[in-house]
Write a protein that holds these residues in place. Structure first.
Motif, PDB file in Angstrom:
ATOM      1  N   SER A 112       0.782  23.600   6.247  1.00 49.95           N
ATOM      2  CA  SER A 112       1.707  23.246   5.172  1.00 49.95           C
ATOM      3  C   SER A 112       1.508  21.783   4.823  1.00 49.95           C
ATOM      4  O   SER A 112       1.376  20.934   5.694  1.00 49.95           O
ATOM      5  N   PHE A 113       1.511  21.463   3.547  1.00 53.30           N
ATOM      6  CA  PHE A 113       1.305  20.094   3.132  1.00 53.30           C
ATOM      7  C   PHE A 113       2.610  19.373   2.804  1.00 53.30           C
ATOM      8  O   PHE A 113       2.594  18.287   2.287  1.00 53.30           O
ATOM      9  N   LYS A 114       3.723  19.984   3.034  1.00 49.47           N
ATOM     10  CA  LYS A 114       4.985  19.388   2.628  1.00 49.47           C
ATOM     11  C   LYS A 114       5.734  18.848   3.842  1.00 49.47           C
ATOM     12  O   LYS A 114       5.605  19.334   4.942  1.00 49.47           O
ATOM     13  N   GLY A 115       6.540  17.784   3.555  1.00 54.94           N
ATOM     14  CA  GLY A 115       7.424  17.274   4.585  1.00 54.94           C
ATOM     15  C   GLY A 115       6.869  16.067   5.306  1.00 54.94           C
ATOM     16  O   GLY A 115       5.672  15.975   5.546  1.00 54.94           O
ATOM     17  N   PRO A 116       7.725  15.088   5.668  1.00 51.66           N
ATOM     18  CA  PRO A 116       7.290  13.853   6.295  1.00 51.66           C
ATOM     19  C   PRO A 116       6.745  14.046   7.699  1.00 51.66           C
ATOM     20  O   PRO A 116       6.076  13.180   8.235  1.00 51.66           O
ATOM     21  N   GLY A 117       7.025  15.190   8.313  1.00 49.25           N
ATOM     22  CA  GLY A 117       6.543  15.401   9.674  1.00 49.25           C
ATOM     23  C   GLY A 117       5.236  16.159   9.743  1.00 49.25           C
ATOM     24  O   GLY A 117       4.848  16.623  10.805  1.00 49.25           O
ATOM     25  N   ASN A 118       4.570  16.294   8.598  1.00 46.97           N
ATOM     26  CA  ASN A 118       3.345  17.083   8.519  1.00 46.97           C
ATOM     27  C   ASN A 118       2.273  16.547   9.461  1.00 46.97           C
ATOM     28  O   ASN A 118       1.814  15.421   9.334  1.00 46.97           O
ATOM     29  N   ALA A 119       1.856  17.375  10.426  1.00 43.99           N
ATOM     30  CA  ALA A 119       0.874  16.924  11.423  1.00 43.99           C
ATOM     31  C   ALA A 119      -0.496  16.697  10.800  1.00 43.99           C
ATOM     32  O   ALA A 119      -1.213  15.763  11.182  1.00 43.99           O
ATOM     33  N   PHE A 120      -0.853  17.545   9.851  1.00 42.78           N
ATOM     34  CA  PHE A 120      -2.156  17.402   9.184  1.00 42.78           C
ATOM     35  C   PHE A 120      -2.229  16.092   8.411  1.00 42.78           C
ATOM     36  O   PHE A 120      -3.210  15.343   8.525  1.00 42.78           O
ATOM     37  N   PHE A 121      -1.195  15.779   7.634  1.00 47.61           N
ATOM     38  CA  PHE A 121      -1.158  14.522   6.892  1.00 47.61           C
ATOM     39  C   PHE A 121      -1.235  13.330   7.850  1.00 47.61           C
ATOM     40  O   PHE A 121      -1.907  12.337   7.580  1.00 47.61           O
ATOM     41  N   ARG A 122      -0.528  13.433   8.972  1.00 44.74           N
ATOM     42  CA  ARG A 122      -0.534  12.320   9.927  1.00 44.74           C
ATOM     43  C   ARG A 122      -1.927  12.108  10.514  1.00 44.74           C
ATOM     44  O   ARG A 122      -2.359  10.980  10.738  1.00 44.74           O
ATOM     45  N   GLU A 123      -2.628  13.204  10.755  1.00 43.58           N
ATOM     46  CA  GLU A 123      -3.978  13.083  11.294  1.00 43.58           C
ATOM     47  C   GLU A 123      -4.915  12.430  10.274  1.00 43.58           C
ATOM     48  O   GLU A 123      -5.727  11.563  10.617  1.00 43.58           O
ATOM     49  N   VAL A 124      -4.804  12.835   9.019  1.00 42.89           N
ATOM     50  CA  VAL A 124      -5.625  12.230   7.970  1.00 42.89           C
ATOM     51  C   VAL A 124      -5.263  10.758   7.808  1.00 42.89           C
ATOM     52  O   VAL A 124      -6.139   9.898   7.690  1.00 42.89           O
ATOM     53  N   PHE A 125      -3.979  10.448   7.808  1.00 39.80           N
ATOM     54  CA  PHE A 125      -3.521   9.062   7.693  1.00 39.80           C
ATOM     55  C   PHE A 125      -4.097   8.211   8.831  1.00 39.80           C
ATOM     56  O   PHE A 125      -4.600   7.106   8.604  1.00 39.80           O
ATOM     57  N   GLY A 126      -4.025   8.733  10.049  1.00 41.87           N
ATOM     58  CA  GLY A 126      -4.550   7.987  11.197  1.00 41.87           C
ATOM     59  C   GLY A 126      -6.032   7.742  11.098  1.00 41.87           C
ATOM     60  O   GLY A 126      -6.530   6.655  11.443  1.00 41.87           O
ATOM     61  N   SER A 127      -6.764   8.725  10.599  1.00 38.33           N
ATOM     62  CA  SER A 127      -8.204   8.568  10.459  1.00 38.33           C
ATOM     63  C   SER A 127      -8.543   7.535   9.385  1.00 38.33           C
ATOM     64  O   SER A 127      -9.456   6.722   9.550  1.00 38.33           O
ATOM     65  N   ILE A 128      -7.809   7.551   8.282  1.00 36.03           N
ATOM     66  CA  ILE A 128      -8.048   6.571   7.219  1.00 36.03           C
ATOM     67  C   ILE A 128      -7.790   5.156   7.718  1.00 36.03           C
ATOM     68  O   ILE A 128      -8.599   4.246   7.511  1.00 36.03           O
ATOM     69  N   THR A 129      -6.665   4.948   8.375  1.00 37.72           N
ATOM     70  CA  THR A 129      -6.344   3.592   8.837  1.00 37.72           C
ATOM     71  C   THR A 129      -7.290   3.130   9.943  1.00 37.72           C
ATOM     72  O   THR A 129      -7.483   1.928  10.135  1.00 37.72           O
ATOM     73  N   LYS A 130      -7.888   4.073  10.640  1.00 46.78           N
ATOM     74  CA  LYS A 130      -8.863   3.719  11.678  1.00 46.78           C
ATOM     75  C   LYS A 130     -10.181   3.270  11.071  1.00 46.78           C
ATOM     76  O   LYS A 130     -10.800   2.296  11.531  1.00 46.78           O
TER      77      LYS A 130
END
Length: 382
Positions: free
Chosen positions: A178-196
């Motif tokens: 699911s791509f919705k919601g602030p707790g989205n694990a997939f979005f967090r993983e992508v965010f972490g990879s980008i900032t890395k």
């Protein structure tokens, strides 16, 4: 290539460069830079015979640093090694001064080159080789997002690098992502990879691409997380983060990248960057091949003929061709590149990892945009 000593490397002056070659292409570059009478210093081993107290001798290998005044150097294409031959400048217990020796320059091992006079081309080539692109900086970052995975690409300095691939299915325990919601694990993983991998202070533009509404949702998520974590580098550069829609299909990788690079907003954001110049040149070449063929040519013989007439405005060449393992072929294209530059033309070398390398390869890997029409120039190589 790592250039450990830069301060002593000045054009038209005496100086020493301390270098660590990291790939075979570095050794080829050094083969062309090192000249007769240069001094090359490197650690090597020598077999010596040591005499013990009872007058018996034993053979042993000792490590020592040799300083050779170069008389000859050889590049071996099959093993990608560089052998240096010369006279020893220092006297030591194992190597007489003035004696001839040979050593092999190896990857990931430091050595030094000392020249009485460094020419501008050699200094520029060393510095350029040492400035390899990393996933921290570049002209453009593209985040391609689909239902089950995301890929983060960096485009810069002629190279397209896949920095990271995130599989959504591995983060959702087999459930549909699911791509919705602030707790989205997939979005967090992508965010972490980008900032890395990405330094937002250095990249010129970040593109988030997807079909549907995923791109807008993730951009909002990215900015909210940056604000929550007080990541000023992202907040202060949010105008560089743009979204691009993709066609809803099963294409991946380079196909999506080409689609992103066809977007006018993206091209405007990188128009003055190296990757922007490369993309525009390739488009101009293809347009001329299709609609104004007298102003373009491709294939080694046609391009060489055009250069003899000083007709080349822009030379486009794949590095697989430019950096061929065949020494004769490599020398030929290096001379072609040098001739084009001396005639006032531009040269664009496309890495095999460039998103457009395949297009250029379809034109034999070497092509040119011409200053003036050459209607009688036969395309002898296809």
């Amino acid at each position: 290539m790592k250039l450990l000593v830069k301060e002593d490397l000045v054009a038209n002056q005496t100086g020493t460069a301390k270098i660590i070659p990291e790939e075979s292409d570095d050794l080829w570059l050094l083969y062309n830079i090192i000249s007769q009478n240069d001094v090359v210093s490197a650690e090597t081993t020598r077999k010596v015979h040591l005499e013990s107290s009872n007058k018996s001798t034993t053979a042993s290998r000792v490590k020592l640093t040799l300083h050779l005044k170069v008389t000859c150097r050889d590049f071996h294409k099959d093993s990608s090694t560089l052998r240096i031959q010369g006279r020893s400048l220092d006297a030591n217990p194992y190597v007489p001064q003035g004696s001839f020796h040979t050593f092999t320059l190896e990857l990931n091992k430091p050595f030094e080159i000392r020249k009485k006079v460094w020419d501008c081309d050699a200094v520029e080539a060393l510095r350029e080789s040492a400035e390899k692109v990393s996933c921290a900086e570049g002209d453009l970052v593209v985040v391609v997002m689909q239902q089950k995975h995301a890929e983060i690409y960096l485009l810069g300095k002629g190279v397209t690098t896949l920095c990271s691939k995130i599989e959504g299915s591995s983060l959702t325990s087999g459930r549909k992502a699911s791509f919705k919601g602030p707790g989205n694990a997939f979005f967090r993983e992508v965010f972490g990879s980008i900032t890395k991998h990405v330094d937002f202070k250095l990249v010129k533009s970040v593109v988030i691409a997807s079909d549907g509404s995923t791109k807008e949702e993730f951009r909002r998520f990215l900015l909210l997380e940056a604000k929550r974590l007080r990541m000023k580098s992202i907040e202060e550069n949010k105008s560089r983060i743009v979204v691009v829609g993709l066609e809803c299909n099963n294409n991946k990788g380079n196909d999506h990248l080409k689609e992103v690079l066809g977007d006018s907003t993206v091209m405007n954001s990188i128009k003055d960057s190296k990757v922007g110049i490369e993309i525009r040149a390739m488009r101009e070449l293809w347009d001329m091949v299709c609609n104004n063929s007298d102003r373009a040519c491709y294939g080694p013989k046609s391009v060489e003929s055009a250069e003899k007439m000083k007709a080349i405005e822009t030379l486009l060449i794949n590095d697989d061709v430019y950096r061929s393992n065949e020494i004769g072929t490599r020398k030929k294209y290096e001379n072609l590149v040098k001739s084009v530059k001396e005639s006032g033309g531009k040269v664009l070398v496309y890495s095999s990892m460039h998103v457009l390398a395949q297009q250029l390869q379809q034109l034999t890997g070497v092509a040119a945009i011409l200053r003036f029409p050459l209607p009688d120039l036969e395309e002898m190589d296809v």
